[in-house]
Design a protein around this motif. Structure first.
Motif, PDB file in Angstrom:
ATOM      1  N   ILE A 256       0.812  -1.224   0.000  1.00 37.62           N
ATOM      2  CA  ILE A 256       0.000   0.000   0.000  1.00 37.62           C
ATOM      3  C   ILE A 256       0.845   1.273   0.000  1.00 37.62           C
ATOM      4  CG2 ILE A 256      -2.014  -1.119   1.002  1.00 37.62           C
ATOM      5  CD1 ILE A 256      -1.187   0.078   3.730  1.00 37.62           C
ATOM      6  N   ARG A 257       2.165   1.113   0.141  1.00 38.36           N
ATOM      7  CA  ARG A 257       3.082   2.256   0.037  1.00 38.36           C
ATOM      8  C   ARG A 257       4.417   1.732  -0.451  1.00 38.36           C
ATOM      9  NH1 ARG A 257       5.142   6.059   5.015  1.00 38.36           N
ATOM     10  NH2 ARG A 257       6.339   7.511   3.764  1.00 38.36           N
ATOM     11  N   GLY A 258       4.910   2.277  -1.558  1.00 34.24           N
ATOM     12  CA  GLY A 258       6.200   1.855  -2.074  1.00 34.24           C
ATOM     13  C   GLY A 258       6.097   0.689  -3.032  1.00 34.24           C
ATOM     14  N   ALA A 259       7.094  -0.206  -2.973  1.00 31.13           N
ATOM     15  CA  ALA A 259       7.170  -1.319  -3.922  1.00 31.13           C
ATOM     16  C   ALA A 259       7.930  -2.485  -3.306  1.00 31.13           C
ATOM     17  CB  ALA A 259       7.871  -0.868  -5.208  1.00 31.13           C
ATOM     18  N   ILE A 260       7.461  -3.704  -3.599  1.00 34.55           N
ATOM     19  CA  ILE A 260       8.133  -4.921  -3.133  1.00 34.55           C
ATOM     20  C   ILE A 260       8.192  -5.939  -4.260  1.00 34.55           C
ATOM     21  CG2 ILE A 260       7.408  -4.636  -0.737  1.00 34.55           C
ATOM     22  CD1 ILE A 260       5.302  -6.873  -1.217  1.00 34.55           C
ATOM     23  N   LEU A 261       9.121  -6.870  -4.125  1.00 31.39           N
ATOM     24  CA  LEU A 261       9.046  -8.112  -4.875  1.00 31.39           C
ATOM     25  C   LEU A 261       8.500  -9.130  -3.882  1.00 31.39           C
ATOM     26  CD1 LEU A 261       9.556  -9.634  -7.534  1.00 31.39           C
ATOM     27  CD2 LEU A 261      11.677 -10.453  -6.476  1.00 31.39           C
ATOM     28  N   ASP A 262       7.292  -9.611  -4.135  1.00 23.27           N
ATOM     29  CA  ASP A 262       6.641 -10.585  -3.269  1.00 23.27           C
ATOM     30  C   ASP A 262       6.948 -11.969  -3.838  1.00 23.27           C
ATOM     31  OD1 ASP A 262       5.030 -10.668  -0.905  1.00 23.27           O
ATOM     32  OD2 ASP A 262       3.392 -11.453  -2.109  1.00 23.27           O
ATOM     33  N   VAL A 263       7.470 -12.854  -2.994  1.00 28.09           N
ATOM     34  CA  VAL A 263       7.936 -14.166  -3.454  1.00 28.09           C
ATOM     35  C   VAL A 263       7.199 -15.258  -2.693  1.00 28.09           C
ATOM     36  CG1 VAL A 263       9.931 -15.706  -3.588  1.00 28.09           C
ATOM     37  CG2 VAL A 263      10.201 -13.273  -4.113  1.00 28.09           C
ATOM     38  N   ILE A 264       6.755 -16.273  -3.433  1.00 35.53           N
ATOM     39  CA  ILE A 264       6.133 -17.440  -2.821  1.00 35.53           C
ATOM     40  C   ILE A 264       6.773 -18.709  -3.376  1.00 35.53           C
ATOM     41  CG2 ILE A 264       3.968 -16.315  -2.247  1.00 35.53           C
ATOM     42  CD1 ILE A 264       2.713 -17.563  -4.743  1.00 35.53           C
ATOM     43  N   ILE A 265       6.801 -19.741  -2.529  1.00 31.73           N
ATOM     44  CA  ILE A 265       7.329 -21.059  -2.904  1.00 31.73           C
ATOM     45  C   ILE A 265       6.263 -22.094  -2.577  1.00 31.73           C
ATOM     46  CG2 ILE A 265       9.146 -22.771  -2.576  1.00 31.73           C
ATOM     47  CD1 ILE A 265      10.797 -20.555  -1.165  1.00 31.73           C
ATOM     48  N   ASP A 266       5.975 -22.968  -3.522  1.00 35.43           N
ATOM     49  CA  ASP A 266       5.029 -24.055  -3.297  1.00 35.43           C
ATOM     50  C   ASP A 266       5.740 -25.168  -2.536  1.00 35.43           C
ATOM     51  OD1 ASP A 266       3.160 -26.093  -3.382  1.00 35.43           O
ATOM     52  OD2 ASP A 266       2.725 -25.848  -5.522  1.00 35.43           O
ATOM     53  N   LEU A 267       5.340 -25.405  -1.293  1.00 32.56           N
ATOM     54  CA  LEU A 267       5.955 -26.440  -0.454  1.00 32.56           C
ATOM     55  C   LEU A 267       5.046 -27.666  -0.278  1.00 32.56           C
ATOM     56  CD1 LEU A 267       7.588 -24.259   2.352  1.00 32.56           C
ATOM     57  CD2 LEU A 267       8.638 -25.211   0.282  1.00 32.56           C
ATOM     58  N   ARG A 268       4.063 -27.817  -1.143  1.00 31.37           N
ATOM     59  CA  ARG A 268       3.148 -28.953  -1.057  1.00 31.37           C
ATOM     60  C   ARG A 268       3.725 -30.119  -1.875  1.00 31.37           C
ATOM     61  NH1 ARG A 268      -1.816 -25.819  -3.529  1.00 31.37           N
ATOM     62  NH2 ARG A 268      -0.117 -25.567  -5.033  1.00 31.37           N
ATOM     63  N   PRO A 269       4.198 -31.183  -1.217  1.00 31.22           N
ATOM     64  CA  PRO A 269       4.846 -32.284  -1.941  1.00 31.22           C
ATOM     65  C   PRO A 269       3.983 -32.907  -3.034  1.00 31.22           C
ATOM     66  CG  PRO A 269       5.153 -32.547   0.419  1.00 31.22           C
ATOM     67  CD  PRO A 269       4.190 -31.399   0.228  1.00 31.22           C
ATOM     68  N   GLU A 270       2.664 -32.886  -2.876  1.00 30.72           N
ATOM     69  CA  GLU A 270       1.778 -33.501  -3.866  1.00 30.72           C
ATOM     70  C   GLU A 270       1.494 -32.586  -5.056  1.00 30.72           C
ATOM     71  OE1 GLU A 270      -0.727 -30.884  -1.384  1.00 30.72           O
ATOM     72  OE2 GLU A 270       0.909 -32.242  -0.928  1.00 30.72           O
ATOM     73  N   SER A 271       1.959 -31.356  -5.031  1.00 31.64           N
ATOM     74  CA  SER A 271       1.654 -30.374  -6.063  1.00 31.64           C
ATOM     75  C   SER A 271       2.571 -30.519  -7.276  1.00 31.64           C
ATOM     76  CB  SER A 271       1.797 -28.958  -5.492  1.00 31.64           C
ATOM     77  OG  SER A 271       1.696 -27.999  -6.516  1.00 31.64           O
ATOM     78  N   PRO A 272       2.033 -30.316  -8.482  1.00 26.72           N
ATOM     79  CA  PRO A 272       2.884 -30.331  -9.678  1.00 26.72           C
ATOM     80  C   PRO A 272       3.885 -29.163  -9.708  1.00 26.72           C
ATOM     81  CG  PRO A 272       0.591 -29.889 -10.273  1.00 26.72           C
ATOM     82  CD  PRO A 272       0.620 -30.169  -8.802  1.00 26.72           C
ATOM     83  N   SER A 273       3.641 -28.133  -8.881  1.00 25.05           N
ATOM     84  CA  SER A 273       4.582 -27.010  -8.844  1.00 25.05           C
ATOM     85  C   SER A 273       5.434 -27.019  -7.572  1.00 25.05           C
ATOM     86  CB  SER A 273       3.840 -25.675  -9.008  1.00 25.05           C
ATOM     87  OG  SER A 273       2.787 -25.521  -8.097  1.00 25.05           O
ATOM     88  N   PHE A 274       5.555 -28.193  -6.934  1.00 26.71           N
ATOM     89  CA  PHE A 274       6.343 -28.360  -5.705  1.00 26.71           C
ATOM     90  C   PHE A 274       7.760 -27.816  -5.878  1.00 26.71           C
ATOM     91  CE2 PHE A 274       8.944 -31.453  -3.040  1.00 26.71           C
ATOM     92  CZ  PHE A 274       8.684 -30.820  -1.836  1.00 26.71           C
ATOM     93  N   LYS A 275       8.190 -26.993  -4.915  1.00 26.57           N
ATOM     94  CA  LYS A 275       9.518 -26.382  -4.829  1.00 26.57           C
ATOM     95  C   LYS A 275       9.772 -25.308  -5.882  1.00 26.57           C
ATOM     96  CE  LYS A 275      12.982 -29.151  -4.200  1.00 26.57           C
ATOM     97  NZ  LYS A 275      13.972 -30.181  -3.934  1.00 26.57           N
ATOM     98  N   ARG A 276       8.753 -24.930  -6.648  1.00 22.40           N
ATOM     99  CA  ARG A 276       8.926 -23.828  -7.591  1.00 22.40           C
ATOM    100  C   ARG A 276       8.510 -22.526  -6.911  1.00 22.40           C
ATOM    101  NH1 ARG A 276       5.769 -25.999 -12.482  1.00 22.40           N
ATOM    102  NH2 ARG A 276       5.667 -23.792 -12.985  1.00 22.40           N
TER     103      ARG A 276
END
Length: 176
Positions: free
Chosen positions: A77-97
């Motif tokens: 809501i003020r300024g700028a960020i790089l928001d980062v998320i990691i998929d830690l669900r072992p059953e997910s096709p995007s696991f560890k991405r």
């Protein structure tokens, strides 16, 4: 609101639909019906505000263990960020991405973070405020995290971190 799926299963970038006139604009930034109609959690247990003084501040990468796992809706809501998320669900096709999304007070974007993801951000300017809604109340005993520079993920941060909490520098290597 416009919901754009990301390459990580269940995570969405959310843009506001602006209705403009000579005064400026109006936009809805939250509606439980919009989330529920997409099968997303609309429960809000708490809203958090993070103020960050210095460009390069890095907060993360945090998650909560079951049964206190949480969804988040993150907005700068003020300024700028790089928001980062990691998929830690072992059953997910995007696991560890991971993905990084630039959230700013100008683009007014939000990032929907599902349960089972680690979350963190880095400030891109001084004097940044980040607001996020979470689906669970704070439970210190459920806290978990992974290091921002863990080679298991290979996150590319835009800046060398200038400020971090000691806890965030000491998370163990990811074993999953």
């Amino acid at each position: 609101m416009f919901f754009t799926p990301t390459e990580l299963v269940g995570a969405f970038i959310i843009d506001v639909q602006r209705f403009e006139d000579n005064r400026g604009f109006f936009a809805r930034s939250w509606s439980p019906d919009d989330f529920e109609s997409r099968g997303l959690s609309s429960h809000i247990a708490q809203m958090n505000l993070s103020y960050n003084r210095v460009k390069g501040t890095l907060r993360g990468m945090h998650f909560k263990h079951h049964p206190y796992a949480e969804t988040k809706l993150v907005r700068c809501i003020r300024g700028a960020i790089l928001d980062v998320i990691i998929d830690l669900r072992p059953e997910s096709p995007s696991f560890k991405r991971w993905i990084g999304v630039e959230l700013t007070d100008e683009n007014r974007r939000a990032l929907y973070v599902p349960e089972g993801f680690a979350h963190g951000f880095q400030t891109l300017v001084d004097d940044v405020e980040v607001m996020y809604q979470v689906s669970q109340p704070y439970m210190p005993s459920a806290e978990g995290g992974v290091r921002h520079n863990d080679p298991a993920f290979g996150i590319t941060w835009p800046l060398e971190p200038t400020e971090m909490s000691p806890k965030d520098t000491q998370w163990p290597d990811f074993g999953g």
